[in-house]
Design a protein around this motif. Structure first.
Motif, PDB file in Angstrom:
ATOM      1  N   MET A 185      -5.350 102.875   4.483  1.00 22.07           N
ATOM      2  CA  MET A 185      -4.513 102.291   5.809  1.00 22.07           C
ATOM      3  C   MET A 185      -5.329 101.605   6.704  1.00 22.07           C
ATOM      4  O   MET A 185      -6.468 102.229   7.256  1.00 22.07           O
ATOM      5  N   ALA A 186      -5.133 100.484   7.363  1.00 21.50           N
ATOM      6  CA  ALA A 186      -6.047  99.826   8.360  1.00 21.50           C
ATOM      7  C   ALA A 186      -5.963 100.618   9.669  1.00 21.50           C
ATOM      8  O   ALA A 186      -5.109 101.359   9.990  1.00 21.50           O
ATOM      9  N   GLY A 187      -7.379 100.702  10.014  1.00 15.02           N
ATOM     10  CA  GLY A 187      -7.965 101.702  11.100  1.00 15.02           C
ATOM     11  C   GLY A 187      -8.654 102.898  10.874  1.00 15.02           C
ATOM     12  O   GLY A 187      -9.539 103.381  11.543  1.00 15.02           O
ATOM     13  N   ASP A 188      -8.233 103.413   9.603  1.00 18.05           N
ATOM     14  CA  ASP A 188      -8.808 104.412   9.105  1.00 18.05           C
ATOM     15  C   ASP A 188     -10.466 104.211   8.744  1.00 18.05           C
ATOM     16  O   ASP A 188     -11.333 105.212   9.186  1.00 18.05           O
ATOM     17  N   GLU A 189     -10.723 102.930   8.398  1.00 17.34           N
ATOM     18  CA  GLU A 189     -11.875 102.947   7.960  1.00 17.34           C
ATOM     19  C   GLU A 189     -13.117 102.945   9.035  1.00 17.34           C
ATOM     20  O   GLU A 189     -14.370 103.184   8.753  1.00 17.34           O
ATOM     21  N   ASP A 190     -12.460 102.789  10.329  1.00 16.74           N
ATOM     22  CA  ASP A 190     -13.694 102.727  11.378  1.00 16.74           C
ATOM     23  C   ASP A 190     -13.055 103.573  12.797  1.00 16.74           C
ATOM     24  O   ASP A 190     -13.787 103.675  13.839  1.00 16.74           O
ATOM     25  N   VAL A 191     -12.007 104.319  12.553  1.00 20.61           N
ATOM     26  CA  VAL A 191     -11.655 105.108  13.636  1.00 20.61           C
ATOM     27  C   VAL A 191     -12.702 106.101  14.024  1.00 20.61           C
ATOM     28  O   VAL A 191     -13.060 106.429  15.362  1.00 20.61           O
ATOM     29  N   GLY A 192     -13.451 106.721  13.168  1.00 14.42           N
ATOM     30  CA  GLY A 192     -14.701 107.586  13.618  1.00 14.42           C
ATOM     31  C   GLY A 192     -15.507 106.896  14.318  1.00 14.42           C
ATOM     32  O   GLY A 192     -16.089 107.352  15.314  1.00 14.42           O
ATOM     33  N   ALA A 193     -16.019 105.568  13.973  1.00 12.07           N
ATOM     34  CA  ALA A 193     -16.920 105.069  14.935  1.00 12.07           C
ATOM     35  C   ALA A 193     -16.459 104.523  16.179  1.00 12.07           C
ATOM     36  O   ALA A 193     -17.211 104.719  17.322  1.00 12.07           O
ATOM     37  N   ARG A 194     -15.194 104.411  16.353  1.00  9.48           N
ATOM     38  CA  ARG A 194     -14.635 104.112  17.716  1.00  9.48           C
ATOM     39  C   ARG A 194     -14.445 105.096  18.529  1.00  9.48           C
ATOM     40  O   ARG A 194     -14.576 105.411  19.754  1.00  9.48           O
ATOM     41  N   LEU A 195     -14.091 106.382  17.852  1.00  8.22           N
ATOM     42  CA  LEU A 195     -14.003 107.664  18.753  1.00  8.22           C
ATOM     43  C   LEU A 195     -15.407 107.997  18.992  1.00  8.22           C
ATOM     44  O   LEU A 195     -15.749 108.455  20.443  1.00  8.22           O
ATOM     45  N   ALA A 196     -16.216 107.701  18.351  1.00  5.59           N
ATOM     46  CA  ALA A 196     -17.759 108.269  18.630  1.00  5.59           C
ATOM     47  C   ALA A 196     -18.259 107.086  20.051  1.00  5.59           C
ATOM     48  O   ALA A 196     -18.749 107.760  20.699  1.00  5.59           O
ATOM     49  N   ALA A 197     -17.853 105.848  19.904  1.00  5.57           N
ATOM     50  CA  ALA A 197     -18.330 105.013  20.866  1.00  5.57           C
ATOM     51  C   ALA A 197     -17.811 105.324  22.365  1.00  5.57           C
ATOM     52  O   ALA A 197     -18.576 105.011  23.326  1.00  5.57           O
ATOM     53  N   GLN A 198     -16.936 106.232  22.380  1.00  5.77           N
ATOM     54  CA  GLN A 198     -16.530 106.744  23.756  1.00  5.77           C
ATOM     55  C   GLN A 198     -17.050 107.896  24.375  1.00  5.77           C
ATOM     56  O   GLN A 198     -16.894 108.444  25.461  1.00  5.77           O
ATOM     57  N   ILE A 199     -18.200 108.454  23.568  1.00  3.63           N
ATOM     58  CA  ILE A 199     -18.975 109.534  23.899  1.00  3.63           C
ATOM     59  C   ILE A 199     -20.464 109.054  24.112  1.00  3.63           C
ATOM     60  O   ILE A 199     -20.994 108.426  23.267  1.00  3.63           O
ATOM     61  N   ASN A 200     -21.197 109.842  25.065  1.00  8.74           N
ATOM     62  CA  ASN A 200     -22.590 109.267  25.310  1.00  8.74           C
ATOM     63  C   ASN A 200     -23.563 110.268  24.429  1.00  8.74           C
ATOM     64  O   ASN A 200     -24.036 110.943  24.907  1.00  8.74           O
ATOM     65  N   LEU A 201     -23.316 110.188  22.927  1.00  9.72           N
ATOM     66  CA  LEU A 201     -24.056 110.797  22.183  1.00  9.72           C
ATOM     67  C   LEU A 201     -24.505 109.963  21.125  1.00  9.72           C
ATOM     68  O   LEU A 201     -23.895 109.011  20.698  1.00  9.72           O
TER      69      LEU A 201
END
Length: 327
Positions: A116-132
């Protein structure tokens, strides 16, 4: 510096929870699934006594529905995703003392079955919101495939991690080496199959969960028609042979939808700061499952919530969540 994945009972700063919005995934139960997820989010937030809850909706329309269903204090955010199972698609936090980092793994729709579209990179997009710092692991892995007690001991199933639809070139040794480097694995307990008809090819978070260091909760069949009786027995034998203490949990037994056994499980619970939220199904063993968990989590409320509508989409509470451990 060696990082490791903490046990789920370690304190959390927040948890991401996926909010259902795909009518094709829940053709008959979407409103009920949304209400059940909202109740889960409220129970984890516990009126501010638990951790921060970040309820992730795929678009603005579903975010508005989510905001109308949850209590005060639950944060609703929009981040595109195809499915709600953030346990598998979200980034995993690893720690070393006060230091934290994120790991994002490859994802292929549970072996190509549900792309399903979006699942392939949602992890990277959530991670980009955090300064880690973020490490991207170039192999297929889902968070629900393992559980850990925080000491380096992990549990998984051969049915999932050795499935050729994930990483056909990887054997047990190579997988353990990769998990040692990314999540701090030092000892792997390999169980056999996961639950019958589990869409994830046997994720362990629906079968067996650590409830204390070296203590693994495992169901046992209480009815003669339990479709997973042999699976439970095999898992118990493997765990004991590995030297792991087994804590017995009841099974929901045979649960049918349209004449087919579904992978209903009490094991897909979420361990929050203030509450342990357990899926229940209106079955005779519901209360016994809550009682069995209570001794392991003093100071946390054991909350049973209906999860049958969520399960119609393929998972339950733990599958929808991914926590951020405190530093």
């Amino acid at each position: 510096m060696t990082y490791y994945m903490p046990a789920e009972w370690a304190l959390h700063d927040w948890v991401w929870i996926g909010f259902p919005g795909n009518e094709e995934e829940w053709p008959a139960t979407l409103p009920d699934a949304q209400r059940q997820i909202a109740a889960f989010a409220d129970a984890v937030h516990a009126g501010g006594k638990g951790e921060e809850v970040r309820l992730v909706a795929a678009d603005d329309a579903n975010a508005a529905i989510a905001r109308a269903l949850v209590g005060v204090g639950v944060v609703v955010q929009v981040e595109k995703h195809g499915d709600v199972w953030l346990r598998d698609t979200g980034p995993i936090c690893v720690t070393n003392g006060s230091a934290r980092a994120l790991v994002d793994f490859g994802f292929n729709g549970w072996g190509g079955k549900y792309v399903m579209a979006g699942d392939e990179d949602v992890g990277a997009r959530l991670a980009a919101q955090i300064n880690l710092s973020l490490t991207t692991a170039p192999w297929i892995f889902e968070g629900g495939a393992v559980d850990t007690d925080g000491t380096g001991l992990f549990v998984t199933t051969e049915q999932c991690l050795l499935n050729p639809n994930r990483n056909p070139a990887l054997d047990k040794g190579k997988i353990e080496t990769l998990l040692a480097g990314s999540l701090g694995l030092s000892d792997m307990l390999w169980l056999g199959d996961g639950l019958l008809n589990d869409h994830t090819d046997g994720h362990v978070d629906n079968l067996a969960r650590f409830v204390a260091p070296g203590v693994l909760a495992l169901p046992e069949a209480t009815d003669a028609d339990d479709p997973n009786a042999a699976i439970y027995a095999d898992a118990r034998a493997r765990a004991k042979a590995h030297g792991v203490e087994v804590a017995s949990m009841p099974s929901p037994g045979l649960v049918l939808v349209d004449g087919e056994a579904i992978p209903a499980s009490y094991m897909n619970f979420y361990i929050g700061n203030a509450a342990v939220v357990v899926p229940i199904y209106g079955r005779p063993n519901d209360q016994a499952a809550l009682d069995a968990l209570r001794p392991f989590f003093p100071g946390r409320e054991i909350v049973g919530l209906r999860s049958d509508a969520i399960l119609a989409g393929g998972g339950s509470f733990h599958c929808t969540s991914q926590q951020m451990p405190s530093a």
